[in-house]
Enzyme design. Structure first.
Site, PDB file in Angstrom:
ATOM      1  N   HIS A  62       0.839  -1.205   0.000  1.00 27.71           N
ATOM      2  CA  HIS A  62       0.000   0.000   0.000  1.00 27.71           C
ATOM      3  C   HIS A  62       0.865   1.243   0.000  1.00 27.71           C
ATOM      4  CE1 HIS A  62       0.971  -0.458   4.232  1.00 27.71           C
ATOM      5  NE2 HIS A  62       0.346   0.654   4.564  1.00 27.71           N
ATOM      6  N   HIS A  64       1.478   3.810   1.931  1.00 29.12           N
ATOM      7  CA  HIS A  64       1.969   4.547   3.096  1.00 29.12           C
ATOM      8  C   HIS A  64       3.494   4.598   3.020  1.00 29.12           C
ATOM      9  CE1 HIS A  64      -1.888   4.106   5.738  1.00 29.12           C
ATOM     10  NE2 HIS A  64      -1.882   5.208   5.029  1.00 29.12           N
ATOM     11  N   ASP A  66       6.016   4.364   4.921  1.00 32.10           N
ATOM     12  CA  ASP A  66       6.923   3.369   5.506  1.00 32.10           C
ATOM     13  C   ASP A  66       6.980   2.075   4.703  1.00 32.10           C
ATOM     14  OD1 ASP A  66       4.288   2.963   6.342  1.00 32.10           O
ATOM     15  OD2 ASP A  66       4.851   2.042   8.243  1.00 32.10           O
ATOM     16  N   HIS A  67       6.204   2.015   3.607  1.00 27.91           N
ATOM     17  CA  HIS A  67       6.250   0.831   2.745  1.00 27.91           C
ATOM     18  C   HIS A  67       6.763   1.161   1.338  1.00 27.91           C
ATOM     19  CE1 HIS A  67       3.905  -1.902   5.486  1.00 27.91           C
ATOM     20  NE2 HIS A  67       3.748  -0.717   6.038  1.00 27.91           N
ATOM     21  N   ASP A 212      -0.090  -3.695   5.753  1.00 25.66           N
ATOM     22  CA  ASP A 212      -0.684  -3.451   7.060  1.00 25.66           C
ATOM     23  C   ASP A 212      -2.144  -3.894   7.049  1.00 25.66           C
ATOM     24  OD1 ASP A 212       1.711  -2.208   7.570  1.00 25.66           O
ATOM     25  OD2 ASP A 212       0.935  -0.198   7.598  1.00 25.66           O
ATOM     26  N   HIS A 270       6.626  -5.306  11.936  1.00 24.60           N
ATOM     27  CA  HIS A 270       6.014  -3.976  11.803  1.00 24.60           C
ATOM     28  C   HIS A 270       5.684  -3.391  13.179  1.00 24.60           C
ATOM     29  CE1 HIS A 270       3.132  -0.867  10.286  1.00 24.60           C
ATOM     30  NE2 HIS A 270       3.930  -0.891   9.243  1.00 24.60           N
TER      31      HIS A 270
HETATM   32 ZN   LIG Z   1      -0.026   1.556   6.531  1.00 24.07          ZN
END
Ligand SMILES: [Zn+2]
Length: 312
Positions: A62, A64, A66-67, A212, A270
């Protein structure tokens, strides 16, 4: 045959002085699949001694930061290293905008193409297949469109015992017959049982990645019997309200998913940086699902066949 996950990043949200955000490499028979690409992924790839030239497929869960914040730097490094072969990137449709941005501002003179595979369907979908592995994407439950990924080895043909080829003087046709599990009829009419000339094969192994996501029972069927389940455990049960608000899971919920889906082994990661004692996160999950491991960066986690490997 290798089937193992290397954790490159185990932190949620932010990189810290000791932790990197989400990134993982799955080695399936020396094919290297990068799953999520948080900031610093290329540094971790170097530390893990995974050659950049081995990466041809990247899976983004996805959009976000942090990914995905590691993607542009990695694209650029591929250029600097003179990459010429195409790179395939799978993820939500919004990924196209990020890659267009890269091409517009940084992609001049690039010698390789980035093939984007936007994921649209809201159900389980096969997104990749070759002769050794097939990969499915399926929806997770997060604040924005998010996908999990399931990697499954294909059943491999039986191995022929080399000494039996000589002993029975098997020809090509007879070898193919044996590899498909059939008995062999010899020229003199004698029937040679398949088990006499072939070796036991492991059944296919599987790995699923869920990050996530909030606790999402709908995925129990997709995850059923998976050999290694990576499931995010951003929070602990004491913060379950926060987990719900933010579309994340607690360690207890991750373990419950492993239990309900009959996973053989659970790997949690995570982690929120609010917890100073990571072992307490592991303990919470292990209470529910005993065979739980905790993601440690640069550590390899082999996907092992734990079911009975009886002959088909
Ligand atoms: Zn996320």
């Amino acid at each position: 045959m290798t089937f193992e996950l290397t954790v490159l990043g185990s932190s949620s949200a932010l990189p810290t002085s000791t932790k990197y955000p989400a990134a993982h490499v799955l080695n399936v028979h020396e094919r290297f699949f990068l799953i999520d690409c948080g900031e610093g992924t290329q540094i971790q790839l170097r530390k893990a001694k995974i050659r950049f030239s081995r990466i041809h497929h990247i899976f983004i869960s996805h959009m976000h930061g942090d990914h995905v914040f590691g993607l542009l730097g990695l694209f650029s490094t591929f250029d600097l290293l003179g990459r010429k072969v195409p790179l395939h990137v799978y993820g939500p449709p919004e990924l196209c905008n990020l890659i267009d941005f890269y091409r517009q501002y940084f992609g001049a003179g690039s010698l390789y193409t980035i093939e984007i595979h936007p994921l649209h369907k809201r159900t389980d979908q096969k997104i990749y297949e070759d002769k050794i592995v097939e990969i499915h994407a399926f929806p997770l439950k997060h604040r924005i469109t998010t996908f999990g990924f399931l990697f499954r080895e294909k059943n491999r043909p039986l191995n022929i015992k080399k000494d039996k080829i000589t002993e029975f003087n098997l020809n090509f046709e007879q070898i193919i017959t044996a590899k498909t599990g059939n008995d062999i009829r010899m020229g003199n009419g004698r029937l040679i049982p398949n088990a006499l000339v072939t070796e036991l094969q492991n059944k296919s192994r599987s790995f699923a990645y869920c990050s996530d996501t909030a606790f999402y029972e709908k995925n129990i069927d997709i995850l059923k019997d998976v050999d290694l389940l990576y499931h995010e455990a951003t929070f602990m049960d004491t913060d379950k309200k926060l987990a719900k608000q933010t579309g994340h899971s607690t360690a207890r919920q991750a373990a419950t998913m492993a239990k309900l889906s009959n996973a053989k082994q659970l790997l949690i990661g995570h982690f929120s940086n609010r917890y100073k004692d990571p072992l307490s996160i592991l303990a919470e999950a292990s209470d529910i699902f005993a065979d739980t491991l905790m993601a440690e960066e640069l550590k390899k986690y082999p996907v092992e066949l734990k079911r009975d490997s009886a002959r088909r």
